[in-house]
Motif scaffolding. Structure first.
Motif, PDB file in Angstrom:
ATOM      1  N   PHE A 174     -87.636 -31.912 -26.988  1.00 40.59           N
ATOM      2  CA  PHE A 174     -88.702 -32.511 -26.187  1.00 40.59           C
ATOM      3  C   PHE A 174     -89.795 -33.098 -27.077  1.00 40.59           C
ATOM      4  N   ARG A 175     -90.246 -32.315 -28.046  1.00 38.72           N
ATOM      5  CA  ARG A 175     -91.326 -32.748 -28.940  1.00 38.72           C
ATOM      6  C   ARG A 175     -90.928 -34.046 -29.664  1.00 38.72           C
ATOM      7  N   GLY A 176     -89.680 -34.128 -30.095  1.00 38.44           N
ATOM      8  CA  GLY A 176     -89.198 -35.296 -30.826  1.00 38.44           C
ATOM      9  C   GLY A 176     -89.168 -36.573 -30.002  1.00 38.44           C
ATOM     10  N   HIS A 177     -89.205 -36.423 -28.669  1.00 35.54           N
ATOM     11  CA  HIS A 177     -89.170 -37.597 -27.795  1.00 35.54           C
ATOM     12  C   HIS A 177     -90.472 -37.785 -27.021  1.00 35.54           C
ATOM     13  N   GLY A 178     -91.552 -37.183 -27.558  1.00 32.93           N
ATOM     14  CA  GLY A 178     -92.864 -37.437 -26.991  1.00 32.93           C
ATOM     15  C   GLY A 178     -93.221 -36.603 -25.779  1.00 32.93           C
ATOM     16  N   ALA A 180     -92.918 -42.718 -21.412  1.00 30.41           N
ATOM     17  CA  ALA A 180     -92.527 -43.700 -22.429  1.00 30.41           C
ATOM     18  C   ALA A 180     -91.056 -43.540 -22.798  1.00 30.41           C
ATOM     19  N   LYS A 181     -90.559 -42.296 -22.798  1.00 32.42           N
ATOM     20  CA  LYS A 181     -89.176 -42.031 -23.211  1.00 32.42           C
ATOM     21  C   LYS A 181     -88.553 -40.948 -22.342  1.00 32.42           C
ATOM     22  N   ASP A 182     -87.247 -40.998 -22.268  1.00 31.16           N
ATOM     23  CA  ASP A 182     -86.477 -39.910 -21.682  1.00 31.16           C
ATOM     24  C   ASP A 182     -86.612 -38.719 -22.633  1.00 31.16           C
ATOM     25  N   PRO A 183     -86.947 -37.522 -22.133  1.00 30.73           N
ATOM     26  CA  PRO A 183     -87.165 -36.393 -23.037  1.00 30.73           C
ATOM     27  C   PRO A 183     -85.901 -35.861 -23.710  1.00 30.73           C
ATOM     28  N   VAL A 184     -84.740 -36.274 -23.244  1.00 24.71           N
ATOM     29  CA  VAL A 184     -83.478 -35.803 -23.831  1.00 24.71           C
ATOM     30  C   VAL A 184     -82.896 -36.824 -24.791  1.00 24.71           C
ATOM     31  N   THR A 185     -82.810 -38.092 -24.366  1.00 25.05           N
ATOM     32  CA  THR A 185     -82.163 -39.109 -25.200  1.00 25.05           C
ATOM     33  C   THR A 185     -83.132 -39.854 -26.113  1.00 25.05           C
ATOM     34  N   GLY A 186     -84.416 -39.886 -25.737  1.00 20.07           N
ATOM     35  CA  GLY A 186     -85.395 -40.670 -26.471  1.00 20.07           C
ATOM     36  C   GLY A 186     -85.360 -42.134 -26.090  1.00 20.07           C
TER      37      GLY A 186
END
Length: 167
Positions: free
Chosen positions: A47-51, A155-161
């Protein structure tokens, strides 16, 4: 309406309900097997990696509720749960360890029954307001509809980015 995106995520576009408003522009996303079962830290890192900001580890309330001012991602880290999405006339979804469900602002959700070992990691987009918790009372609706309409899309999907959009 139940469809699949190109990346395999299930999409549910829920109609406006009598008790909860849901979200008319964004679908609920269900990513099956998206996080390692039993690893809450891995879900938080994803989650953190995708905002998206991991905010809590716990379960899902056994009553209908929704957040009018924030989108929410729920990673099922362990156990299984049957969640009713969209209010009393909504759709029941079975989720198991590894699954992630992403709920756009306004989407009603309720735990209809879970295994005793249920553990969920909840997250919200970075920069989002602290989520409110509404229950479908008629007096909440005007303010909730305004909040849902003015909550920025993730801004982004929390799984795919990738983009949150339906594609």
């Amino acid at each position: 309406m139940h469809e699949h995106r190109k990346d395999g995520a299930e999409m549910l576009l829920l109609p406006e309900g009598r008790d909860v408003p849901n979200n008319s522009r964004l679908p609920v996303l269900v990513h099956r097997g998206a996080v390692p079962a039993g690893d809450a830290a891995a879900a938080e890192t994803l989650f953190r990696g995708h905002g998206w900001r991991p905010a809590w580890r716990n379960g899902i309330h056994p009553w209908h509720h929704y957040h009018s001012n924030a989108h929410e991602a729920l990673a099922i880290v362990s156990g299984q749960v049957r969640v009713l999405l969209g209010g009393e006339a909504g759709v029941a979804v079975e989720l198991a360890a590894g699954d992630v469900v992403v709920l756009p602002a306004g989407t009603g959700h309720r735990n209809m029954g879970a295994s005793e070992d249920l553990l969920v990691v909840g997250a919200y987009p970075k920069g989002a307001a602290p989520p409110d918790q509404l229950h479908g009372a008629p007096e909440e609706r005007p303010r909730a509809l305004h909040s849902i309409a003015t909550t920025p899309d993730p801004a982004k999907d929390p799984v795919t980015g990738g983009p949150y959009a339906r594609g």
